[in-house]
Design a protein around this motif. Sequence first.
Motif, PDB file in Angstrom:
ATOM      1  N   UNK A   1       0.815  -1.206   0.000  1.00 36.36           N
ATOM      2  CA  UNK A   1       0.000   0.000   0.000  1.00 36.36           C
ATOM      3  C   UNK A   1       0.855   1.266   0.000  1.00 36.36           C
ATOM      4  N   UNK A   2       2.185   1.108   0.041  1.00 38.67           N
ATOM      5  CA  UNK A   2       3.058   2.283  -0.118  1.00 38.67           C
ATOM      6  C   UNK A   2       3.040   2.792  -1.555  1.00 38.67           C
ATOM      7  N   UNK A   3       2.659   1.920  -2.471  1.00 43.15           N
ATOM      8  CA  UNK A   3       2.382   2.309  -3.862  1.00 43.15           C
ATOM      9  C   UNK A   3       0.923   1.964  -4.131  1.00 43.15           C
ATOM     10  N   UNK A   4       0.199   2.883  -4.769  1.00 40.84           N
ATOM     11  CA  UNK A   4      -1.216   2.653  -5.042  1.00 40.84           C
ATOM     12  C   UNK A   4      -1.538   3.067  -6.472  1.00 40.84           C
ATOM     13  N   UNK A   5      -2.270   2.210  -7.176  1.00 37.37           N
ATOM     14  CA  UNK A   5      -2.705   2.578  -8.528  1.00 37.37           C
ATOM     15  C   UNK A   5      -4.187   2.926  -8.493  1.00 37.37           C
ATOM     16  N   UNK A   6      -4.516   4.027  -9.134  1.00 37.61           N
ATOM     17  CA  UNK A   6      -5.886   4.508  -9.185  1.00 37.61           C
ATOM     18  C   UNK A   6      -6.243   4.644 -10.660  1.00 37.61           C
ATOM     19  N   UNK A   7      -7.152   3.793 -11.121  1.00 38.48           N
ATOM     20  CA  UNK A   7      -7.483   3.773 -12.541  1.00 38.48           C
ATOM     21  C   UNK A   7      -8.673   4.677 -12.837  1.00 38.48           C
ATOM     22  N   UNK A   8      -8.691   5.208 -14.040  1.00 39.65           N
ATOM     23  CA  UNK A   8      -9.807   6.024 -14.505  1.00 39.65           C
ATOM     24  C   UNK A   8     -10.963   5.122 -14.924  1.00 39.65           C
ATOM     25  N   UNK A   9     -12.143   5.679 -14.855  1.00 46.64           N
ATOM     26  CA  UNK A   9     -13.338   4.976 -15.324  1.00 46.64           C
ATOM     27  C   UNK A   9     -13.716   5.453 -16.723  1.00 46.64           C
ATOM     28  N   UNK A  10     -14.301   4.565 -17.499  1.00 45.74           N
ATOM     29  CA  UNK A  10     -14.844   4.920 -18.803  1.00 45.74           C
ATOM     30  C   UNK A  10     -16.275   4.385 -18.879  1.00 45.74           C
ATOM     31  N   UNK A  11     -17.051   4.950 -19.794  1.00 42.93           N
ATOM     32  CA  UNK A  11     -18.408   4.480 -20.026  1.00 42.93           C
ATOM     33  C   UNK A  11     -18.546   4.060 -21.480  1.00 42.93           C
ATOM     34  N   UNK A  12     -19.265   2.969 -21.698  1.00 42.17           N
ATOM     35  CA  UNK A  12     -19.410   2.445 -23.053  1.00 42.17           C
ATOM     36  C   UNK A  12     -20.709   1.660 -23.153  1.00 42.17           C
ATOM     37  N   UNK A  13     -21.333   1.714 -24.336  1.00 44.35           N
ATOM     38  CA  UNK A  13     -22.508   0.888 -24.581  1.00 44.35           C
ATOM     39  C   UNK A  13     -22.080  -0.512 -25.000  1.00 44.35           C
ATOM     40  N   UNK A  14     -22.739  -1.518 -24.411  1.00 48.04           N
ATOM     41  CA  UNK A  14     -22.491  -2.912 -24.743  1.00 48.04           C
ATOM     42  C   UNK A  14     -23.822  -3.654 -24.749  1.00 48.04           C
ATOM     43  N   UNK A  15     -23.805  -4.871 -25.242  1.00 47.78           N
ATOM     44  CA  UNK A  15     -25.004  -5.706 -25.255  1.00 47.78           C
ATOM     45  C   UNK A  15     -25.212  -6.351 -23.884  1.00 47.78           C
ATOM     46  N   UNK A  16     -26.441  -6.276 -23.394  1.00 52.48           N
ATOM     47  CA  UNK A  16     -26.805  -7.016 -22.181  1.00 52.48           C
ATOM     48  C   UNK A  16     -27.261  -8.402 -22.631  1.00 52.48           C
ATOM     49  N   UNK A  17     -26.491  -9.420 -22.280  1.00 52.53           N
ATOM     50  CA  UNK A  17     -26.792 -10.776 -22.774  1.00 52.53           C
ATOM     51  C   UNK A  17     -27.356 -11.682 -21.686  1.00 52.53           C
TER      52      UNK A  17
ATOM     53  N   UNK B   1     -19.728  -9.228 -29.443  1.00 51.31           N
ATOM     54  CA  UNK B   1     -19.679 -10.687 -29.387  1.00 51.31           C
ATOM     55  C   UNK B   1     -18.723 -11.262 -28.362  1.00 51.31           C
ATOM     56  N   UNK B   2     -17.913 -10.442 -27.734  1.00 49.43           N
ATOM     57  CA  UNK B   2     -16.939 -10.928 -26.745  1.00 49.43           C
ATOM     58  C   UNK B   2     -17.484 -10.718 -25.339  1.00 49.43           C
ATOM     59  N   UNK B   3     -17.552 -11.793 -24.572  1.00 50.31           N
ATOM     60  CA  UNK B   3     -18.062 -11.701 -23.210  1.00 50.31           C
ATOM     61  C   UNK B   3     -17.132 -10.844 -22.363  1.00 50.31           C
ATOM     62  N   UNK B   4     -17.721  -9.878 -21.633  1.00 54.86           N
ATOM     63  CA  UNK B   4     -16.927  -8.925 -20.864  1.00 54.86           C
ATOM     64  C   UNK B   4     -17.084  -9.075 -19.356  1.00 54.86           C
ATOM     65  N   UNK B   5     -18.116  -9.823 -18.909  1.00 52.54           N
ATOM     66  CA  UNK B   5     -18.323  -9.964 -17.477  1.00 52.54           C
ATOM     67  C   UNK B   5     -19.567  -9.228 -17.013  1.00 52.54           C
ATOM     68  N   UNK B   6     -19.652  -9.024 -15.698  1.00 49.47           N
ATOM     69  CA  UNK B   6     -20.863  -8.467 -15.116  1.00 49.47           C
ATOM     70  C   UNK B   6     -20.721  -7.035 -14.649  1.00 49.47           C
ATOM     71  N   UNK B   7     -21.876  -6.354 -14.569  1.00 46.09           N
ATOM     72  CA  UNK B   7     -21.950  -4.985 -14.040  1.00 46.09           C
ATOM     73  C   UNK B   7     -23.089  -4.947 -13.027  1.00 46.09           C
ATOM     74  N   UNK B   8     -22.863  -4.302 -11.896  1.00 50.92           N
ATOM     75  CA  UNK B   8     -23.874  -4.223 -10.848  1.00 50.92           C
ATOM     76  C   UNK B   8     -25.018  -3.309 -11.276  1.00 50.92           C
TER      77      UNK B   8
END
Length: 290
Positions: free
Chosen positions: A185-201, A219-226
């Motif tokens: 935790x002496x080094x921490x990475x903080x990533x930016x967020x992006x928004x994109x339209x995708x298919x809800x499958x 066509x590529x499975x990307x995982x889940x979103x809350x």
Amino acid sequence: MRSVRERLTFIKPMEPELVEHPPAGDGWSHEIKFDGYRTQVIKDVGGIRFFTKNSFDWTAKYRPLAEEAEALEAERFIIEGEMIVTNEAGLSDFHALRSAITRRPQELYLVAFDLLHLNGHDLRDMALKDRREVLQALIPAGGHIQFSEALPGAGDAVYHLACDAGLEGIVSKRLDSPYRSGSTMNWRKIKCYVEKEMDIIGVKRESGKPAMVLMADRGRYMGGAFVTFKADKRQALWDLAQEKSGAPPPKGLAKEKAEWLKPGLIGRVKFLKGEEKLRHASLKDFREEK
């Protein structure tokens, strides 16, 4: 102090922890999180060697940078950095990196951010700010080996500036931290967020667990979103999902406990940039494709 004839060995990298927000206070430095391959450069009596973060020797792949590394004014060193290639906007481009390594290695840059060893001296117990001062003095301007400059300002301001500029995020490091291999935790990475339209499958609604939609991008499975909508909007989503229910499981996903949907439901999802699959993702809106 080591003998100049003794070979230097790869050091397991120090790894930043992924966190949601930049640390506060003035005891931190904040650098751009470059989107590339973590790389360790070793110079000793045997010449220049390049290693991946998993200790694979990639010297042959990075040959065009070896001459520049050899010219750095030190007999022995271990430098840590990120191997990148830039796009037309000047941003590091991870997707173009693999082809650049095999076809255009002269376009590679090493962005150096730490110095672990210099001329027989192990520097890992020195404070980060002192190691980086020595490193900056070692690297001349204008080459393909460049020093990773710290960005001025408080962590929050630097983070928002980086995200607005289209960068992947920042890495914040304690100025007084020694170098210790492994996650910290002496080094921490903080990533930016992006928004994109995708298919809800698909949708997942299990008792006692947060509701999720399952997403695919071209066509590529990307995982889940809350799903965090209020009751009325959430019900509208479930109604649309019910209309489209009954699709067979996509290939490779039969074991997922999900309700699979026919095509036509589009979701706008917010997620961490620079990940292979959705991470820290939430559904922001949805629509039916007409």
